[in-house]
Design a protein around this motif. Structure first.
Motif, short mmCIF file in Angstrom:
data_model
loop_
_atom_site.label_atom_id
_atom_site.label_comp_id
_atom_site.label_asym_id
_atom_site.label_seq_id
_atom_site.Cartn_x
_atom_site.Cartn_y
_atom_site.Cartn_z
N UNK A 1 0.72 -1.15 -0.06
CA UNK A 1 0.18 0.25 -0.09
C UNK A 1 0.62 0.97 0.31
N UNK A 2 2.04 1.00 1.11
CA UNK A 2 2.73 2.21 0.78
C UNK A 2 3.24 3.17 -0.27
N UNK B 1 2.63 2.10 -3.26
CA UNK B 1 1.65 3.10 -4.42
C UNK B 1 1.77 4.21 -4.53
N UNK B 2 1.35 5.06 -2.43
CA UNK B 2 1.29 6.82 -2.52
C UNK B 2 2.74 6.41 -2.53
N UNK C 1 2.65 7.22 -6.83
CA UNK C 1 1.68 8.52 -7.39
C UNK C 1 1.85 10.12 -6.41
N UNK C 2 2.62 9.89 -5.14
CA UNK C 2 2.53 11.42 -4.78
C UNK C 2 4.03 11.47 -5.12
N UNK C 3 4.87 10.58 -5.37
CA UNK C 3 6.42 10.65 -5.61
C UNK C 3 6.79 11.60 -4.19
N UNK C 4 6.76 10.47 -3.23
CA UNK C 4 7.64 10.83 -2.04
C UNK C 4 8.74 10.52 -2.04
#
Lengths: 303, 303
Positions: free
Chosen positions: A272-273, A275-276, A279-282
């Motif tokens: 899950x992490x 994916x975030x 998409x959020x370019x963390x």
């Protein structure tokens, strides 16, 4: 905290007292949690989902295997599902702060103990396999319990641990490290099954797609749409978002929208992490900053 | 399992034995976990991050407030941070399986107990506020401890619970339900601070943006880029992905790419899940299918 998952399969799906007897062995052990278990009477087989810290988890798996050997006699076992042991297969899955190598080493420790103390021949499979022919479980299981007395005599099927002779009632068992399997389906806004089949073909490993994707195209009759149904067998190397985005691209080429997707069963926090993260370019993110994960770690530290 | 977070602020940031004395009250209580605590000597103030099931959490917060009233005398307190009570403010944040209304009701239960049993006047704030002037904590705190003996006599500042008189040494306290605050920054591939400022203006509530966004534009001198630095004060109603996508759109208009983003501190699993939910277009997904979350629930059920 280190966490490993295991999903042992036992060759008993009818006698409740036997299944409970096996599961109870795990219930007794601290730092091991039974997430789920279910039995199929036709298959005459039960599947238990356990998570725990490495040492107590191995202890639980050993005790369950011992109990299964006491309570199950494969000479009297019938069922639809192929099987070769009272405990048929013990996969180990690294979940948190455990490397693949550690997990392989855990499978060897468990295998050796089962071989030595229970006199059950053990085959290491998947990532733990000692030869390519042993990677695939169905290769090992071919011939099943009934055929193993002969098979085990062949040089290439000498067990990795334990005696060179099938246990008379408990058979043989496969133990190995594998990745977490995510069941991920993508629904397409068309009733044309050919589109789902073509896209499944595009993403799955066997026909040129991603290394860790198995995929099929299905019709969802009631909704009058089609689905690309997948198993992601290694979400670290073939992440969900990459598969999803390629499906989206391919679907566009047919003028078909993605109308939804679903994850069947459990998903690890790390999947899950990621994916975030994508998409959020963390820039620097890991699952340890997730509140619930932090609580989990606090609780286990406390004990 | 229901989970609530609280981040109580205490007016002591210098004397270690006092801070430990307060924190120890929470340590004694099962099903309450201290995730973090830190003290600022200049502010002379400590902040504790706790998570727990509702009932034990309220018990811990009450005991901490009681201990703080015993150990802190605001008549002798100096520090840079404005304050009005030994325990200055107790926010309650719904984390898991708790509604806003339940959380408000918890804040009322706690407030009433503090008022009745400790004789400290209590003001309900934020979502628990009984009038619009009490929603904003700084409105309540205006005048601070020293000014409260007069302020409390005004009809509009009659406390919600407890006596109509300031506690001589412990002052007054604010208790209220609020949402989890996520600190989220987006980095832009330009050294032009004006772009960051314009985008901050575009997304923040006060200048016409999203209802639950506070935002400022900053320069990251070392990296020679700029940043939109944000507090998301209600990720359920203004989700991360929506803010991120609008920033991306606005940045494009200036020909500027997003080079990265960061989450500072903790993020609740539900906020992460909603990112995956949006981008993967998940049809039915909730955080209960996340493996680590399931383990957490199992552990707490067991106890």
């Amino acid at each position: 905290m280190k966490l490993v998952e295991s999903v042992p399969n036992f060759s008993e799906g009818r006698r409740k007292e036997v299944i409970e007897g096996i599961v109870n062995e795990a219930r007794k052990i601290r730092r091991v949690w039974i997430l789920d278990y279910s039995s199929d009477p036709d298959h005459n087989r039960s599947v238990v989902t356990l998570v725990g810290e490495p040492e107590p988890l191995l202890e639980a798996l050993f005790k369950m295997t011992k109990k299964a050997a006491e309570l199950i006699d494969l000479r009297k076992h019938t069922g639809e599902h192929p099987r070769m042991g009272a405990t048929d297969v013990i996969p180990l899955v690294p979940i948190m702060n455990v490397t693949k190598d550690e997990c392989i080493s855990l499978s060897r420790i468990l295998g050796e103990r089962i071989g030595n103390e229970l006199n059950i021949p053990v085959y290491l499979y998947e990532q733990s396999a000692t030869s390519p022919t042993r990677e695939n479980l169905s290769n090992i299981r071919k011939g099943e319990f009934e055929g193993f007395s002969e098979k085990i005599k062949m040089k290439e099927w000498k067990p990795d641990f334990g005696p060179d002779k099938v246990h008379p009632s408990a058979g043989v068992v496969a133990v190995g490290c594998r990745e977490f399997l995510i069941a991920f389906n993508v629904n397409l806004g068309t009733d044309n099954i050919e589109v789902a089949k073509k896209i499944a073909k595009a993403v799955r490993h066997i026909s040129g797609g991603f290394r860790y994707v198995k995929a099929l195209g299905f019709k969802l009759e009631e909704r009058k749409i089609v689905q690309v149904s997948m198993n992601l067998t290694n979400f670290k190397k073939t992440p969900i978002h990459r598969v999803f985005e390629v499906i989206k691209l391919e679907a566009e080429r047919y003028g078909v929208p993605i109308v939804g997707s679903e994850i069947v069963g459990l998903i690890p926090l790390n999947a899950l992490s990621s994916v975030a993260d994508f998409y959020l370019r963390l820039e620097k993110f890991d699952s340890s900053t997730v509140l619930e994960n932090k609580i989990l770690q606090k609780i286990v530290e406390e004990e």
